[in-house]
Scaffold this active site. Structure first.
Site, PDB file in Angstrom:
ATOM      1  N   TYR A 160      26.019  43.020  42.550  1.00  0.00           N
ATOM      2  CA  TYR A 160      27.167  43.086  43.267  1.00  0.00           C
ATOM      3  C   TYR A 160      28.198  41.941  42.591  1.00  0.00           C
ATOM      4  O   TYR A 160      29.450  42.191  42.516  1.00  0.00           O
ATOM      5  CB  TYR A 160      26.821  42.936  44.716  1.00  0.00           C
TER       6      TYR A 160
ATOM      7  N   LYS B 143      31.787  42.271  40.594  1.00  0.00           N
ATOM      8  CA  LYS B 143      33.299  41.596  41.131  1.00  0.00           C
ATOM      9  C   LYS B 143      33.687  40.488  40.085  1.00  0.00           C
ATOM     10  O   LYS B 143      34.783  40.390  39.880  1.00  0.00           O
ATOM     11  CB  LYS B 143      33.025  40.753  42.522  1.00  0.00           C
TER      12      LYS B 143
ATOM     13  N   THR C  23      34.491  44.758  57.446  1.00  0.00           N
ATOM     14  CA  THR C  23      34.761  45.979  57.422  1.00  0.00           C
ATOM     15  C   THR C  23      33.398  47.030  57.077  1.00  0.00           C
ATOM     16  O   THR C  23      32.423  46.259  56.845  1.00  0.00           O
ATOM     17  CB  THR C  23      35.457  46.352  55.795  1.00  0.00           C
TER      18      THR C  23
END
Length: 305
Positions: free
Chosen positions: A168, A172, A205
């Site tokens: 990940y 990014k 989120t």
């Protein structure tokens, strides 16, 4: 709270617009007068978010359209279906730390494919529409974990030794390097296009809660623990760096923005820290070339003089 300037007459595309920071950005852009294309993987969820925003802002101009960033054919079909100029592109959607290595439709590691290669291809396909827009901007969302990312040039797909977190972080960091490289390309070609990057800090989120299992399992244990120890914020605050990058007259071409307080996790927007690997333009160039090769998408050919 950041106030989005008047966006009347501007047309925006927001990926991942049905939830989290994408939904909040869509709401505030529409409230400021922008026409927003809500680019979502699941149209039913997009339509629900659209109805909720319209209930609050009845005059909002919203259109839900499907795009799956893990499928290059879907990306191309979406871009081909966009008629007319586009002024703002927010590369916001992504996936986070699936516990096992999963491949996209095109055979890419899911995070590298969805978080980097898909947005790269989408941006390339939409560049003609963006260059026809008024003072266009591309905002690409990175993450605070990009500080720990490393680009595995020899094995970016994690064919060996897959680890969810580092994979990940790589995706990014790749997003940030892409945004910086696009800024250099725009300058070299004399385009009016601005390319800006941002990150949301530690925002609560469903990317963190449902993302690791793609919505089909348990939340990320690291997130669950971290949310009890570290300061975090809601999507209303987490969307602010993205909105600042996309709409503020103070945002800088090639800049990178995020929260200002406690390790860039929360707080008002400021210029984010850029470490040595984030400034590695040579790796950014190699990554760009790789993305062109893997996605089959390239910069538009300059018009003849």
């Amino acid at each position: 709270m950041y106030v989005v300037p008047d966006q009347t007459g501007r047309r925006a595309i927001v990926t991942g617009a049905n939830s989290g920071t994408g939904r909040e950005a869509t709401r505030r852009l529409a409230a400021a007068g922008a026409e927003v294309i809500m680019a979502v993987r699941t149209p039913d969820k997009g339509e629900l978010a659209k109805r909720e925003i319209l209930a609050e802002h009845p005059h909002a101009r919203l259109e839900v359209r499907r795009v799956d960033l893990a499928d290059l054919a879907s990306v191309r079909a979406f871009a081909d279906g966009v008629d007319g100029p586009v002024d703002l592109l927010f590369n916001n959607a992504g996936v986070m730390t699936p516990p096992e290595r999963i491949e996209t439709v095109d055979g890419f590691e899911l995070q590298f494919g969805s978080n980097f290669l898909g947005p790269f291809a989408l941006t390339m396909h939409l560049l003609p529409a963006l260059l026809a827009g008024s003072k266009p901007r591309v905002v690409t969302m990175s993450s605070g974990v990009a500080n720990f990312g490393r680009i595995r040039i020899d094995d970016p797909q994690w064919m060996t030794g897959y680890r969810p977190g580092p994979a990940y972080a790589q995706s990014k960091l790749a997003d940030l390097l892409f945004a910086r490289r696009l800024a250099r390309v725009a300058t070299e070609r004399g385009w009016s296009l601005m390319s800006v990057a941002a990150h949301p800090g530690f925002t609560r989120t469903n990317l963190q809660t449902a993302g690791p299992s793609l919505g089909n399992g348990k939340p990320n244990r690291v997130f669950a623990v971290g949310s009890r120890i570290l300061p975090s914020q809601l999507p209303a605050e987490g969307a602010e760096p993205m909105l600042f990058a996309g709409t503020s007259p103070d945002a800088r071409h090639g800049g990178y923005y995020g929260p200002s307080r406690f390790m860039e996790l929360v707080g008002p927007t400021t210029a984010a820290r850029v470490n040595r690997r984030m400034r590695d333009d040579a790796t950014g160039d190699r990554l760009w070339e790789m993305a062109e090769r893997l996605t089959g998408s390239t910069l538009p050919v300059p018009a003849a003089a």
